[in-house]
Design an enzyme around this catalytic site. Structure first.
Site: not given
Length: 108
Positions: A20-23, A27
């Site tokens: 999970l890479s929310p920002y 990324r």
């Protein structure tokens, strides 16, 4: 994870990382570190994620055991230009597999 992937890549290791890479900023940093970065965005509604809840994150959130959960009390930046978008709510496993295989054939 991005830094480790970049080091492995430098040494000729093919890296596949799923997390999970929310920002968007995070990324972008990984894109700068890794020469061969490809982004697959799993487009799922919050309701679908809550229903599936394999890791029990949403149930733990509801119980107050965890916080900072993207989509709940933490933001999630939707990717602007991912290489592939898959939608498990709208596509079968076979369709998703075919889409990913076609993409891999294109880039390898």
């Amino acid at each position: 994870v991005g830094y480790l992937a970049s080091k492995l890549e430098t040494n000729g290791v093919f890296v596949v990382a799923s997390f999970l890479s929310p920002y968007a900023e995070s990324r972008e940093k990984v894109k700068e570190l890794c020469q061969n970065y490809h982004e697959i965005y799993v487009d799922s509604s919050l309701e679908y994620c809550e229903k599936r809840d394999i890791d029990r994150l949403y149930s733990r959130f509801k119980k107050g055991e965890i916080n900072n959960l993207p989509g709940k009390d933490a933001k999630y930046d939707v990717p602007i230009a991912p290489d592939i978008i898959i939608s498990p709510e709208k596509e079968s496993k076979e369709q998703i597999e075919k889409k990913i295989k076609q993409y891999l054939k294109k880039i390898i």
